[in-house]
Write a protein that holds these residues in place. Structure first.
Motif, short mmCIF file in Angstrom:
data_model
loop_
_atom_site.label_atom_id
_atom_site.label_comp_id
_atom_site.label_asym_id
_atom_site.label_seq_id
_atom_site.Cartn_x
_atom_site.Cartn_y
_atom_site.Cartn_z
N ARG A 82 71.13 60.82 39.91
CA ARG A 82 72.27 60.02 39.50
C ARG A 82 73.24 59.80 40.65
O ARG A 82 74.33 59.26 40.46
CB ARG A 82 73.01 60.71 38.35
N GLY A 83 72.84 60.24 41.82
CA GLY A 83 73.77 60.26 42.94
C GLY A 83 73.96 58.91 43.61
O GLY A 83 73.37 57.90 43.24
N GLU A 84 74.83 58.96 44.62
CA GLU A 84 75.10 57.78 45.44
C GLU A 84 74.28 57.93 46.72
O GLU A 84 74.00 59.05 47.15
CB GLU A 84 76.60 57.75 45.76
N ARG A 85 73.92 56.80 47.32
CA ARG A 85 73.23 56.85 48.61
C ARG A 85 74.30 56.94 49.68
O ARG A 85 75.07 56.02 49.84
CB ARG A 85 72.39 55.58 48.82
N SER A 137 61.47 54.85 50.12
CA SER A 137 62.38 55.31 51.18
C SER A 137 61.69 55.29 52.54
O SER A 137 61.82 56.22 53.32
CB SER A 137 62.90 56.72 50.87
N ASP A 180 71.04 63.60 44.18
CA ASP A 180 70.22 63.77 42.98
C ASP A 180 69.99 62.40 42.34
O ASP A 180 70.48 61.40 42.83
CB ASP A 180 70.85 64.77 41.99
N SER A 226 79.41 63.28 46.28
CA SER A 226 78.10 63.41 46.92
C SER A 226 78.07 64.60 47.86
O SER A 226 77.11 65.38 47.86
CB SER A 226 77.76 62.15 47.72
N PRO A 275 66.08 63.28 46.14
CA PRO A 275 65.20 62.14 45.82
C PRO A 275 65.16 61.08 46.92
O PRO A 275 64.18 60.36 47.02
CB PRO A 275 65.81 61.57 44.54
N VAL A 276 66.20 60.96 47.71
CA VAL A 276 66.20 59.94 48.76
C VAL A 276 66.61 60.55 50.08
O VAL A 276 67.66 61.22 50.17
CB VAL A 276 67.17 58.78 48.43
N TYR A 277 65.78 60.34 51.08
CA TYR A 277 66.14 60.71 52.45
C TYR A 277 65.44 59.69 53.34
O TYR A 277 64.23 59.73 53.50
CB TYR A 277 65.68 62.13 52.77
N VAL A 278 66.18 58.73 53.83
CA VAL A 278 65.53 57.62 54.52
C VAL A 278 66.16 57.37 55.88
O VAL A 278 67.37 57.46 56.05
CB VAL A 278 65.54 56.34 53.63
N MET A 327 71.71 51.18 41.25
CA MET A 327 72.48 52.42 41.28
C MET A 327 73.16 52.73 39.94
O MET A 327 73.82 53.74 39.80
CB MET A 327 73.53 52.36 42.40
N MET A 368 70.44 60.84 49.14
CA MET A 368 70.98 60.77 47.78
C MET A 368 70.77 62.15 47.18
O MET A 368 69.64 62.61 47.09
CB MET A 368 70.23 59.68 46.99
N TYR A 379 76.82 58.03 36.52
CA TYR A 379 76.14 57.83 37.81
C TYR A 379 77.24 57.74 38.85
O TYR A 379 78.36 57.30 38.55
CB TYR A 379 75.30 56.56 37.78
N ASP A 380 76.95 58.16 40.09
CA ASP A 380 78.03 58.34 41.07
C ASP A 380 78.48 57.07 41.78
O ASP A 380 79.51 57.07 42.44
CB ASP A 380 77.60 59.35 42.15
N THR A 381 77.70 55.99 41.71
CA THR A 381 78.05 54.79 42.47
C THR A 381 79.04 53.93 41.69
O THR A 381 78.75 53.53 40.57
CB THR A 381 76.79 53.98 42.79
N VAL A 436 81.73 52.20 54.21
CA VAL A 436 80.95 52.39 52.98
C VAL A 436 79.60 51.68 53.14
O VAL A 436 79.54 50.57 53.66
CB VAL A 436 81.72 51.78 51.79
N MET A 437 78.53 52.31 52.71
CA MET A 437 77.20 51.69 52.77
C MET A 437 76.47 51.85 51.44
O MET A 437 76.81 52.74 50.66
CB MET A 437 76.36 52.33 53.88
N VAL A 438 75.46 51.01 51.22
CA VAL A 438 74.64 51.17 50.03
C VAL A 438 73.17 51.34 50.43
O VAL A 438 72.59 52.40 50.27
CB VAL A 438 74.79 49.98 49.04
N ASP A 439 72.59 50.28 51.00
CA ASP A 439 71.16 50.37 51.32
C ASP A 439 70.92 50.85 52.74
O ASP A 439 69.94 51.52 53.03
CB ASP A 439 70.50 49.00 51.14
N LEU A 467 63.60 50.81 49.70
CA LEU A 467 64.49 51.40 48.69
C LEU A 467 63.77 52.55 47.98
O LEU A 467 62.61 52.81 48.22
CB LEU A 467 64.93 50.33 47.69
#
Ligand code: FAD
Ligand code: FAD
Ligand code: SF4
Ligand code: FES
Lengths: 277, 502
Positions: A41-44, B246, A39, A69, A83-86, B301, A37, B309-311, A214-217, B208
């Motif tokens: 406010r970003g999308e995963r 994460s 930043d 993104s 903020p997110v790297y999983v 999100m 993600m 927000y981007d989502t 498309v993915m979310v989690d 998450l």
């Protein structure tokens, strides 16, 4: 928070990103991906793992600039944090001695097939690799892939490279010249993977593709990534991302990939307006 | 896996009786006789007007003020044999905290609650009190309207948070024993808090990027403001709990890897995160969501604030939500807030069988949600771009009761009809998350993909590995998850004390 070690443009529109993530580096296998993600406010978004380095504790991906993104990612500098790297997420690709394996990569997939080439070679396969590019100035990593493969081919729509084929034609050409191909693995945009699968179907060669819905989690919790394989609904993030290209409902996949087309354009325009007034 | 009403244990009874016999309690009882108490009506929870609240995501219930809370507390009889406590899955000493409120000792009331419930601000908002403590309250038996235990619980907890007076208890010196908690839902958060207070070195691993489990990605802001969760998580961190977000256990590292790193005990609270679908034609059309995806996009999100927000998330003209539980209510009320002209619940049984909380159903109705009972979808239709345009439904009638005791819906032949919709949210339940079971060899599983535990101790068949919450129960409730966590924490502490240092 994960620190960016490197981020640079490889060729127009394609960037490399190397992130400090020692746990992911320790655990990852070819065919897996991460979710990043850019930043708060970003999308995963998912990115395939193109390389990793245990000493540096780093993981590398290649990405193509498409929407918000990836544009945000392309502005990151070494030392910045995301903020997110999983990961590593998804099932690893099957690595065995199959015999002769033909790999086809286009776009970011040129990077994503590299760990596969390396692992398949190590497992004793004869590895043939096709890189697909539109033009010669879009070529990257051909040296790395050459070293990891028994033979390297290029399919391109460019006379400078003495080729005017799309990758399916190249697959047919290589298949004709080879005594036997036991497996094809194709990674790149959905259209490339679709065309490769269609090309190998009449030849009866098992073909694995690495899907990018498309993915979310990315952990099987939401079902955004569902696709139909062999008539059954699968979650690409946990059941895949590798699937048999001959068993997929491609039409559904194309349509689901375009789910947010209008929103993505709106999002990018909004981002551009607020950052580059 | 049904919700069992626990009997009060003799030890619990003794504690309740000792509190009951305290002088201050006697005085309060004497000050106002029962007959007087019965004259007071239940204090109404202040709510924002439906036509205002169904357009934003701010909280619906505004909470009682101090005066109203004290008035409500006066309605409680302070029974010798407090039924309410038996109705509470974790056995909160309800009369004690209610009587503290009656006296105006709000902080003390909050502390009393926290002796048994580590997340009162959350439970006060989302517990189904009407089927638990309030269902069997003696005041309900005699007047028909129970003491508003839930509203009082919320009041005390909010007061404590608002007063900025969250006390960090003295933490004993570190025992040096490392405990890994998998999942930052209510079950995991409870275990973490309890064990940290005992001096163990606790680390939570959460897949998450924000802690809270369903409370953060599922239950919407309008029912449970995220700031409350943030306060709870901050509190845990002050207690010394480490949180690794994460981090997907089973992927980033397996349970065995963590053991290698020196973790000696484990609690699995990974929840019921696998969305169920109905497997009917057209379910993969663009515009058909699982409730998990829909709610995650909006809550975690922040898609309601797209494009800031981007989502993204699909807005809709006509949204149909399949199901009749809390998840369905949250989804349908969300669709309304995202601008749907019509938001519809499609439920295959009748109103009477709906598992959602009464308050949620009531709020949904006020907000203009339509309910279609005894109806089930059988197919979805799309356009040439693969986008949902309509659904075909079938009418049902109620037949014999099934294993859950609810009457089973049976299709009415020839009752098919087609209706136009541009958004469908499937909210027919979740199954336990299979990631940990798949990557933990030897872990004993139950019939429904749940982890098998000894219900007295929450121990799994693996040494030092405990589990609780939705991963052992299937979709249940916040308070049951927390109760499991309480038991597991005590048992893990016992286990570590008896185990020689490695
Ligand atoms: C398992 C998995 C692995 C992936 N690995 C990589 C990777 O290694 N490198 C990489 O660049 N991408 C990869 N992707 C795709 C990547 O996640 C998307 O490109 C990304 O989400 C785009 O985000 P965005 O906000 O920049 O663009 P968006 O705003 O989301 O999309 C903009 C437009 O581009 C189109 N688009 C988006 N992604 C693609 C794509 N991959 N192919 C063709 N069209 C697309 C969209 O349909 C849309 O029209 C992977 C996807 C999955 C599921
Ligand atoms: C929309 C909705 C509304 C609800 N409304 C109510 C209500 O009003 N009242 C009520 O009492 N209950 C309600 N519930 C049910 C309640 O939320 C759950 O019973 C409760 O949250 C279960 O808690 P848990 O800790 O077991 O799991 P969860 O809350 O599900 O948390 C599990 C956590 O573990 C994480 N995780 C999973 N796998 C891994 C892994 N491999 N590694 C690391 N982390 C992992 C997940 O990301 C998640 O954060 C509702 C549920 C939903 C979905
Ligand atoms: S049963 Fe009702 S009246 Fe009696 S102590 Fe409990 S809340 Fe008060
Ligand atoms: S991305 Fe959510 S289930 Fe696959």
């Amino acid at each position: 928070m994960a620190k960016i070690l490197d981020r640079r443009r490889l060729v127009p529109n394609l960037h490399l990103i190397e992130v400090h993530a020692p746990e992911v580096a320790k655990k990852c296998r070819p065919g897996q991906f991460v979710i990043i993600m850019p930043d708060e406010r970003g999308e995963r978004i998912p990115l395939s793992i193109a390389d990793w380095n245990l000493e540096k504790g780093s993981v590398t991906s290649v990405f193509i600039l498409v929407g918000t993104s990836t544009h945000k990612l392309s502005l990151l500098q070494p030392g910045d944090e995301v903020p997110v790297y999983v990961g590593p997420l998804g099932k690893p690709s099957e690595i065995e001695n199959f015999g002769t394996v033909l790999l086809a990569g286009g776009c970011f997939g040129i990077g994503a097939i590299y760990p596969l080439a390396r692992a398949l070679k190590k497992a004793g396969n004869r590895v043939l690799t096709i890189i697909d590019v539109k033009a010669n100035y879009l070529l990257y990593w051909e040296d790395k892939l050459k070293a990891a493969s028994d033979r390297l081919f290029i399919s391109a729509r460019d006379f400078a490279l003495e080729s005017k084929d799309y990758v399916p034609a190249k697959i047919e050409e290589v298949a004709k010249a080879e005594p036997k191909i036991d497996r094809v693995v194709a990674i790149g945009c959905t259209y490339l993977m679709y065309r490769c699968s269609m090309a190998t179907k009449p030849l009866g060669i098992k073909t694995i593709v690495s899907l990018n819905p498309v993915m979310v989690d990315g952990t099987g919790m939401c079902g955004a990534c569902r696709c139909t394989a062999g008539g059954q609904t699968k979650f690409a993030c946990v059941d895949g991302p590798d699937f048999d290209g001959h068993q997929l409902d491609w039409d559904e996949l194309f349509k689901r990939r375009k789910s947010y087309f209008d929103d993505e354009i709106r999002s990018l325009c909004h981002w551009e307006r607020s950052n580059f007034p | 896996m049904a919700e069992e009403k626990k009997d009060i244990t003799p030890e619990q009874k003794a504690v309740l009786k000792a509190e009951f016999d305290k002088d201050w309690r006697k005085e309060i009882r004497k000050a106002l006789p029962l007959k007087e108490r019965m004259k007071f009506g239940r204090q109404k929870m202040p709510e924002r007007p439906p036509e205002e609240r169904n357009r934003d995501f701010k909280e619906v219930n505004q909470g009682l003020d101090a005066e109203a809370a004290m008035a409500e507390a006066r309605r409680c009889w302070d029974c010798v044999n407090p039924q309410c406590v038996a109705g509470c899955p974790v056995g909160i000493d309800i009369p004690s905290f209610v009587k503290l409120i009656e006296q105006g000792k709000f902080l003390e009331a909050a502390w009393k609650l926290k002796e048994t419930n580590s997340l009162p601000a959350i439970c006060g908002r989302v517990c189904p009190q009407e089927t638990q403590c309030e269902e069997i309250c003696n005041v309900k038996k005699s007047t028909g309207v129970p003491v508003a235990v839930g509203n009082l619980e919320r009041f005390a907890a909010d007061f404590e948070r608002g007063a900025g007076n969250i006390v960090i208890p003295p933490i004993p010196p570190s025992t040096g024993r490392k405990v890994a908690i998998i999942g930052a839902g209510p079950a995991g958060l409870t275990v973490a808090g309890d064990l940290a207070k005992l001096g163990h070195e606790v680390t939570i691993f959460e897949a998450l990027h924000i802690s809270g489990g369903v409370l953060i990605y599922g239950i919407p802001e309008f029912r449970l403001p995220k700031a409350i969760l943030k306060a709870e998580v901050d509190y845990l961190q002050k207690l010394g709990v480490g949180i690794r977000t994460s981090f997907v256990v089973g992927k980033t590292a397996t349970l065995d890897d963590l053991r290698q790193e020196g973790f000696e005990a484990f609690f699995i609270g990974s929840g019921a995160g696998l969305p169920n679908f109905m497997k009917i034609p057209g379910e993969n059309l663009v515009g058909v969501y699982s409730a998990n995806e829909y709610l995650t996009r909006v809550n975690l999100m922040k898609a309601y604030d797209f494009p800031n927000y981007d989502t993204p998330v699909f807005p809709s003209k006509c949204a149909a939500v399949i199901g009749g539980g809390n998840v369905a209510m949250d989804s349908v009320r969300t669709s309304k807030r995202l601008g749907a002209d019509r938001s519809i619940i499609i439920y295959r049984r009748s109103r009477h069988e709906m598992p959602a909380r009464t308050e949620e159903i009531h709020h949904a109705e006020e907000e203009g949600i339509e309910f279609h009972f005894l109806t089930a979808p059988i197919r979805y239709f799309g356009d040439d771009r693969g986008r949902l345009t309509a659904m075909e439904c079938l009418r049902m009638e109620l037949g014999e009761p099934d294993s859950s005791g609810r009457r089973k819906p049976v299709p009415v032949p020839g009752s098919e009809f087609i209706t136009e919709v541009d958004l469908v949210v499937v909210a027919i339940g979740q199954s336990p998350n299979p990631l940990i079971p798949q990557t933990t060899p030897g872990l004993k599983m139950g019939k429904w993909g749940n982890i098998d535990v000894d219900w007295k101790t929450m121990a799994t068949n693996l040494e030092g590995v405990y589990a609780g919450g939705d991963i052992i129960r299937g979709g249940a409730t916040v308070i049951l998850a927390m109760g499991d966590g309480r038991i597991a924490a005590a048992e893990i502490d016992k286990y570590l004390r008896n185990k020689p240092r490695s």
